[in-house]
Every structure is written in C-alpha cells, then in structure tokens.
Design an enzyme around this catalytic site. Structure first.
Site, PDB file in Angstrom:
ATOM      1  N   ASP A  57       0.898  -0.981  -0.037  1.00  0.00           N
ATOM      2  CA  ASP A  57       0.096   0.040  -0.196  1.00  0.00           C
ATOM      3  C   ASP A  57       0.986   1.300   0.032  1.00  0.00           C
ATOM      4  O   ASP A  57       1.855   1.273   0.802  1.00  0.00           O
ATOM      5  CB  ASP A  57      -0.975   0.019   1.281  1.00  0.00           C
ATOM      6  N   ILE A  58       0.671   2.293  -0.595  1.00  0.00           N
ATOM      7  CA  ILE A  58       1.156   3.370  -0.896  1.00  0.00           C
ATOM      8  C   ILE A  58       1.235   4.517   0.410  1.00  0.00           C
ATOM      9  O   ILE A  58       1.874   5.247   0.519  1.00  0.00           O
ATOM     10  CB  ILE A  58       1.039   4.160  -2.210  1.00  0.00           C
ATOM     11  N   ASN A  75     -12.991  -2.505   2.472  1.00  0.00           N
ATOM     12  CA  ASN A  75     -13.798  -1.262   2.454  1.00  0.00           C
ATOM     13  C   ASN A  75     -14.920  -1.418   1.361  1.00  0.00           C
ATOM     14  O   ASN A  75     -14.555  -1.788   0.240  1.00  0.00           O
ATOM     15  CB  ASN A  75     -12.970  -0.125   2.380  1.00  0.00           C
ATOM     16  N   GLY A  92     -14.561   4.200   3.765  1.00  0.00           N
ATOM     17  CA  GLY A  92     -13.023   4.572   3.569  1.00  0.00           C
ATOM     18  C   GLY A  92     -12.692   4.112   1.863  1.00  0.00           C
ATOM     19  O   GLY A  92     -11.340   4.164   1.708  1.00  0.00           O
ATOM     20  N   GLN A  93     -13.327   3.664   1.136  1.00  0.00           N
ATOM     21  CA  GLN A  93     -13.008   3.056   0.002  1.00  0.00           C
ATOM     22  C   GLN A  93     -12.884   4.195  -0.967  1.00  0.00           C
ATOM     23  O   GLN A  93     -13.509   4.970  -1.109  1.00  0.00           O
ATOM     24  CB  GLN A  93     -14.047   2.120  -0.670  1.00  0.00           C
ATOM     25  N   HIS A 132     -10.830  -4.809  -3.436  1.00  0.00           N
ATOM     26  CA  HIS A 132      -9.336  -4.970  -3.008  1.00  0.00           C
ATOM     27  C   HIS A 132      -9.222  -5.382  -1.204  1.00  0.00           C
ATOM     28  O   HIS A 132     -10.042  -4.934  -0.756  1.00  0.00           O
ATOM     29  CB  HIS A 132      -8.292  -3.991  -3.106  1.00  0.00           C
ATOM     30  N   HIS A 169      -7.212  -5.091   2.140  1.00  0.00           N
ATOM     31  CA  HIS A 169      -6.038  -4.625   2.775  1.00  0.00           C
ATOM     32  C   HIS A 169      -5.556  -5.834   3.920  1.00  0.00           C
ATOM     33  O   HIS A 169      -6.208  -6.299   4.364  1.00  0.00           O
ATOM     34  CB  HIS A 169      -6.526  -3.557   3.700  1.00  0.00           C
TER      35      HIS A 169
END
Length: 111
Positions: free
Chosen positions: A30-31, A86, A92-93, A99, A101
């Site tokens: 994750d960035i 999410n 919070g998507q 995807h 987390h």
C-alpha cells in the site's frame, strides 16, 4: 476498467512492485501504509466492491484467500494479520476495484 488505477497496475500500465502474482490476483504494498506491514490483495477481475460478486467470482476470491494462507509465511506475516475490505466511500473505499487490505506487525490492537 479504463480509468481504474488497480486495473492499470494489473495491466502493467502503472509500475508496481508485485510481492505475489498468480492468474487470479496480485499483492502489492500500500502506498499509504497504516501498519508496519500494509499490503493490498487485488483480484485481477474488476468488481467495484464486495457486493458486486456473483457465485463464480466469490469462489475465485475464496481461492485468493486460501492462497494467502499458503504465502503468508513467505511474505513475512504468518504469525498474525488482519484483513479489511472497505465497501463504499463512507467505509473509506477510495479505489473502486475490490481489494483486501492485509495489515500485520507488532501492534494491531488500535484498529
């Protein structure tokens, strides 16, 4: 999907370090990490969120989760991790390609 950042990553248009890849998914970092280890498991098929699955795609997602059990040691978090999906902006998507987390590390009790 033409404008989906994850579809572009999967297609190689946007470069990303792939920690794992098979015919159904990729796993990348994750960035904007929220934990010591914060990875994204991204199915290669595009569905906007978890409610867009049908029986076939839900089964494929299940295969991805089973694979995670197998590769968690190789990726360095076999001793404990948290999965988060999410659904929608209020949850919070921010990228509307399903995807998962994967959070791991020393202290996940604050989540």
């Amino acid at each position: 999907m033409e404008n989906c950042i994850f579809c572009k990553i999967i297609g190689g248009v946007i470069p990303s370090e792939r920690l794992y890849e098979d015919d159904k998914m990729i796993i990348i970092k994750d960035i904007a990490p929220k934990a010591e280890t914060h990875l994204l498991m991204i199915p290669k098929k595009h569905y906007s969120d978890i409610t867009g699955l049908d029986v076939t795609t839900a089964s494929e997602l299940g295969e991805c989760l089973l694979k995670l059990q197998e590769i968690s040691r190789k990726l360095g978090f076999s001793d404990g991790f948290r999965l988060i999906i999410n659904k929608g902006e209020k949850a919070g998507q921010t990228v509307f390609h399903l995807h998962i987390h994967i959070l791991a590390g020393d202290n996940l009790t604050g989540f």
